[in-house]
Enzyme design. Sequence first.
Site, mmCIF file in Angstrom:
data_model
loop_
_atom_site.group_PDB
_atom_site.id
_atom_site.type_symbol
_atom_site.label_atom_id
_atom_site.label_comp_id
_atom_site.label_asym_id
_atom_site.label_seq_id
_atom_site.Cartn_x
_atom_site.Cartn_y
_atom_site.Cartn_z
ATOM 1 C CG HIS A 401 12.175 23.290 12.294
ATOM 2 N ND1 HIS A 401 11.434 23.338 11.131
ATOM 3 C CD2 HIS A 401 11.903 24.468 13.035
ATOM 4 C CE1 HIS A 401 10.359 24.553 11.269
ATOM 5 N NE2 HIS A 401 10.848 25.156 12.348
ATOM 6 C CD GLU A 454 11.842 28.073 20.509
ATOM 7 O OE1 GLU A 454 11.904 28.418 21.741
ATOM 8 O OE2 GLU A 454 10.598 28.434 20.081
HETATM 9 C C1 LIG Z 1 10.895 20.471 16.690
HETATM 10 C C2 LIG Z 1 10.636 19.063 16.738
HETATM 11 C C3 LIG Z 1 9.489 18.623 17.416
HETATM 12 C C4 LIG Z 1 10.212 18.507 15.404
HETATM 13 O O1 LIG Z 1 10.161 17.201 15.338
HETATM 14 P P1 LIG Z 1 9.478 16.316 14.205
HETATM 15 O O2 LIG Z 1 9.586 16.773 12.998
HETATM 16 O O3 LIG Z 1 8.348 15.843 14.818
HETATM 17 O O4 LIG Z 1 10.653 15.287 14.388
HETATM 18 P P2 LIG Z 1 10.486 13.878 14.696
HETATM 19 O O5 LIG Z 1 10.005 13.549 15.913
HETATM 20 O O6 LIG Z 1 9.676 13.201 13.668
HETATM 21 O O7 LIG Z 1 11.963 13.402 14.983
HETATM 22 C C5 LIG Z 1 12.697 12.585 14.016
HETATM 23 C C6 LIG Z 1 13.788 12.075 14.532
HETATM 24 O O8 LIG Z 1 14.824 12.780 15.168
HETATM 25 C C7 LIG Z 1 15.053 12.890 16.511
HETATM 26 N N1 LIG Z 1 14.862 14.163 17.003
HETATM 27 C C8 LIG Z 1 14.327 15.452 16.533
HETATM 28 N N2 LIG Z 1 14.571 16.262 17.340
HETATM 29 C C9 LIG Z 1 15.420 15.940 18.177
HETATM 30 C C10 LIG Z 1 16.108 16.744 19.415
HETATM 31 N N3 LIG Z 1 15.887 17.921 19.456
HETATM 32 N N4 LIG Z 1 16.992 15.998 20.012
HETATM 33 C C11 LIG Z 1 17.079 14.616 19.796
HETATM 34 N N5 LIG Z 1 16.371 13.823 18.680
HETATM 35 C C12 LIG Z 1 15.747 14.543 17.910
HETATM 36 C C13 LIG Z 1 13.549 12.319 16.989
HETATM 37 O O9 LIG Z 1 13.713 11.500 18.232
HETATM 38 C C14 LIG Z 1 13.273 11.217 15.729
HETATM 39 O O10 LIG Z 1 14.157 9.946 15.915
HETATM 40 P P3 LIG Z 1 13.850 8.635 15.522
HETATM 41 O O11 LIG Z 1 13.645 8.799 14.071
HETATM 42 O O12 LIG Z 1 14.841 7.702 16.258
HETATM 43 O O13 LIG Z 1 12.438 8.405 16.369
HETATM 44 C C15 LIG Z 1 11.702 18.366 17.397
HETATM 45 O O14 LIG Z 1 12.741 18.529 16.639
HETATM 46 C C16 LIG Z 1 11.973 18.633 18.861
HETATM 47 O O15 LIG Z 1 11.274 17.995 19.827
HETATM 48 N N6 LIG Z 1 12.890 19.523 19.162
HETATM 49 C C17 LIG Z 1 13.304 19.928 20.586
HETATM 50 C C18 LIG Z 1 12.348 21.036 20.846
HETATM 51 C C19 LIG Z 1 12.451 22.334 20.247
HETATM 52 O O16 LIG Z 1 13.644 22.752 20.017
HETATM 53 N N7 LIG Z 1 11.145 23.124 19.913
HETATM 54 C C20 LIG Z 1 11.285 24.443 19.319
HETATM 55 C C21 LIG Z 1 10.874 24.225 17.767
HETATM 56 S S1 LIG Z 1 11.125 25.760 16.890
#
Ligand SMILES: CC(C)(COP(=O)(O)OP(=O)(O)OC[C@H]1O[C@@H](n2cnc3c(N)ncnc32)[C@H](O)[C@@H]1OP(=O)(O)O)[C@@H](O)C(=O)NCCC(=O)NCCS
Length: 517
Positions: A401, A454
């Site tokens: 998140h 989710e």
């Molecule tokens: C929700 C979300 C978009 C937030 O992302 P964010 O704040 O932009 O986080 P970042 O993209 O900066 O991720 C930070 C690190 O954690 C990792 N990471 C984040 N969510 C992850 C996940 N669900 N699975 C695996 N790795 C994940 C990223 O790959 C990144 O790794 P890195 O530093 O090696 O590149 C992200 O966690 C995600 O894509 N989750 C899956 C989709 C989901 O569940 N969406 C519903 C949201 S309520």
Amino acid sequence: MNIPSGERTVADVMSAPVVTAQPAETVAVAAQRMHDARVGSVVVIDHDDRAIGILTERDMIHLAAAGSDASTAKVSEWMTPDPDTIASTVGAAAAFANLAEHHYRHIPVVDNNKLVGIVSMRDLMRVAMIQPADAQAHEIPKGLEGVVVADTTVGDVRGLEGFYHYRQYSAVDLAKTRPIEDVWQLMFTGKLPATTAEREAFAADIRPRRVLPNAVAAVLPAIAGAGETFVPLDALRTALSQYGAALGFRASHDIDHAELYDNAMSTCAVVPTLICALWRIRQGLDPVAPRDDLAYAANYLYMMHGEVPTPEYAAAVEKYLISTIDHGFNASTFTARVITSTGADLAAAVVGAIGALSGPLHGGAPSRALQMLDEIGTADRAEPWLRAAVERGDRLMGFGHRVYKTDDPRSLMLRDVADGLGGDKMELARHIEATAVRVLDELKPGRRLYTNVEFYAGIVMDRCGIPRELFTPTFAASRVIGWCTHVLEQAADNRLIRPSAQYVGPPPPQPVPPIGA
Ligand SMILES: CC(C)(COP(=O)(O)OP(=O)(O)OC[C@H]1O[C@@H](n2cnc3c(N)ncnc32)[C@H](O)[C@@H]1OP(=O)(O)O)[C@@H](O)C(=O)NCCC(=O)NCCS
């Protein structure tokens, strides 16, 4: 690397000596040093002067946004570990390209494992004359993480504590104790109903607004029938455009609070009806009219299936709905506010917000989380499956998140709800959750990835008979109350939201080339 003669190198433009910090120091101490030295970052070094991390203003913003206390938080907890570094002999233009590509703003300069300086995007821009340095008014993180863009009394999310609230009440407490109409009233008016008469007056205002106007009902078959694949959220978006037009919604800029409030009440009330009607029509079924004697979620499930649900299922869905009404300045809420800031009508704001919600990184994940459960299938396959997915660079749906760096309180509540409902998927879900958290901790150390709303939302909705394709629309059915609350707040004290971007392309003006033969 070949450096054109006369081009400056990193050594020429870097700052030295570098302002540094120790991993065990507190963030407050490091921040004070940054402030005193007027720099935007500190390089974290170990006892051998090796650069083991970097702590930037952006990390400070993160920390503040998460409600964490800088006087106790350690530098090691907030720094970016193992930062990329650059050698002092690299040319300024190549260094600039490196920073721009990775979106770094600062990069430590290291020669023979020894920290010799730090170079910032600003330094490189100045020498490369790519953009005047003063054009970068602020250090704004990509994705606007932690950037405060408004004052709000609607609610907030405290990421590190795993807490969120609507107005002054814990959202989870509200979900456990109040019907959704009470919470809706709290959002729209700022007050929970204090008596059953106040509760009933508000609920009575909602009921007639659930009925579809003829001008909208007439076009639903065309909307539901469009396209080879039915995407209910897209159909809802289209229907709501028609709804706003049919009810004569006017620009928020031109109307008073009472009229905008009236538009908001009608829109929130009609969304569940629209979702169910569109879905049923697509299946060749007649829409089911709302029933005034049923509670909110019970009526929603009734309009979906034409049968009154069990009280357990109705209560579970209502808790889910309440828990997802609002959640800070998420992408769809921000979208609704940006659109309202232009003075556009309320339907425009809600339609835009639905567009933002449709993405898998926001609202489109619950069915994907359940899909993951299906693909894993059995508990013994969880570990290799999850490990392989993360190693491939895939994101595990339902985990991670932007704001929560601990358990998502919505996920904890919904896990309890799902436990209460039982079912064959629950045991597998708990096993997958525990395994995924462990695997993510091992393969993505320090990222603090846990289940988000989710993951268990999908389990709860599935158990209560909501088809997967209606998961995200169901999310929209509650979030629309949050969007409309923000629309009302934005309109009440409006200023056009119009940020700036930093141009990082080839330096203009270039002569416009003639067309070739
Ligand atoms: C929700 C979300 C978009 C937030 O992302 P964010 O704040 O932009 O986080 P970042 O993209 O900066 O991720 C930070 C690190 O954690 C990792 N990471 C984040 N969510 C992850 C996940 N669900 N699975 C695996 N790795 C994940 C990223 O790959 C990144 O790794 P890195 O530093 O090696 O590149 C992200 O966690 C995600 O894509 N989750 C899956 C989709 C989901 O569940 N969406 C519903 C949201 S309520």
